[in-house]
Design a protein around this motif. Structure first.
Motif, PDB file in Angstrom:
ATOM      1  N   ARG A  92       0.825  -1.216   0.000  1.00  0.00           N
ATOM      2  CA  ARG A  92       0.000   0.000   0.000  1.00  0.00           C
ATOM      3  C   ARG A  92       0.854   1.259   0.000  1.00  0.00           C
ATOM      4  N   LYS A  93       2.160   1.106   0.263  1.00  0.00           N
ATOM      5  CA  LYS A  93       3.032   2.274   0.398  1.00  0.00           C
ATOM      6  C   LYS A  93       4.176   2.309  -0.609  1.00  0.00           C
ATOM      7  N   VAL A  94       4.031   1.561  -1.705  1.00  0.00           N
ATOM      8  CA  VAL A  94       5.054   1.586  -2.750  1.00  0.00           C
ATOM      9  C   VAL A  94       4.391   1.715  -4.121  1.00  0.00           C
ATOM     10  N   ALA A  95       5.162   2.236  -5.051  1.00  0.00           N
ATOM     11  CA  ALA A  95       4.790   2.228  -6.464  1.00  0.00           C
ATOM     12  C   ALA A  95       5.902   1.461  -7.171  1.00  0.00           C
ATOM     13  N   VAL A  96       5.521   0.625  -8.134  1.00  0.00           N
ATOM     14  CA  VAL A  96       6.502  -0.207  -8.812  1.00  0.00           C
ATOM     15  C   VAL A  96       6.422  -0.007 -10.325  1.00  0.00           C
ATOM     16  N   GLU A  97       7.596   0.187 -10.905  1.00  0.00           N
ATOM     17  CA  GLU A  97       7.729   0.234 -12.357  1.00  0.00           C
ATOM     18  C   GLU A  97       8.509  -1.010 -12.756  1.00  0.00           C
ATOM     19  N   ARG A  98       7.995  -1.747 -13.708  1.00  0.00           N
ATOM     20  CA  ARG A  98       8.668  -2.958 -14.205  1.00  0.00           C
ATOM     21  C   ARG A  98       8.950  -2.764 -15.683  1.00  0.00           C
ATOM     22  N   ASN A  99      10.213  -2.798 -16.044  1.00  0.00           N
ATOM     23  CA  ASN A  99      10.624  -2.626 -17.432  1.00  0.00           C
ATOM     24  C   ASN A  99      10.010  -1.366 -18.042  1.00  0.00           C
ATOM     25  N   GLU A 100      10.103  -0.271 -17.275  1.00  0.00           N
ATOM     26  CA  GLU A 100       9.667   1.058 -17.690  1.00  0.00           C
ATOM     27  C   GLU A 100       8.149   1.210 -17.832  1.00  0.00           C
ATOM     28  N   GLU A 101       7.383   0.311 -17.204  1.00  0.00           N
ATOM     29  CA  GLU A 101       5.928   0.429 -17.197  1.00  0.00           C
ATOM     30  C   GLU A 101       5.428   0.317 -15.762  1.00  0.00           C
ATOM     31  N   ILE A 102       4.552   1.234 -15.372  1.00  0.00           N
ATOM     32  CA  ILE A 102       3.977   1.195 -14.026  1.00  0.00           C
ATOM     33  C   ILE A 102       3.129  -0.071 -13.885  1.00  0.00           C
ATOM     34  N   VAL A 103       3.312  -0.770 -12.773  1.00  0.00           N
ATOM     35  CA  VAL A 103       2.496  -1.955 -12.483  1.00  0.00           C
ATOM     36  C   VAL A 103       1.358  -1.514 -11.560  1.00  0.00           C
TER      37      VAL A 103
END
Length: 74
Positions: free
Chosen positions: A38-49
């Motif tokens: 709930r307290k993170v944002a994740v980008e995977r291979n330059e795309e927001i998940v």
């Protein structure tokens, strides 16, 4: 399309190489790292998940993650 791996894999997290025992869902990786989803944002291979996809997004060899932590304060 990527093939799911059953052995060790290497990914990059915030610019640092990390070895994992196998491909796993992003949600499991975050939990294992002690991160509150709930307290993170994740980008995977330059795309927001999207947070709703953490459980269904599998980490695969060569993936590059950028993880941003939200910190409250005042």
């Amino acid at each position: 399309m990527r093939r799911t791996m059953h052995g060790p894999i290497r990914i990059t997290v915030n610019g640092e190489a990390r070895d994992l025992p196998a491909s796993l869902p992003l949600s499991d990786f975050l939990a294992g790292a002690g991160l509150d989803t709930r307290k993170v944002a994740v980008e995977r291979n330059e795309e927001i998940v999207p947070r709703s996809a953490y459980a269904t997004t599998r980490l695969e060899p060569g993936d590059a993650l950028e993880i941003v932590h939200f910190i409250g304060g005042g």
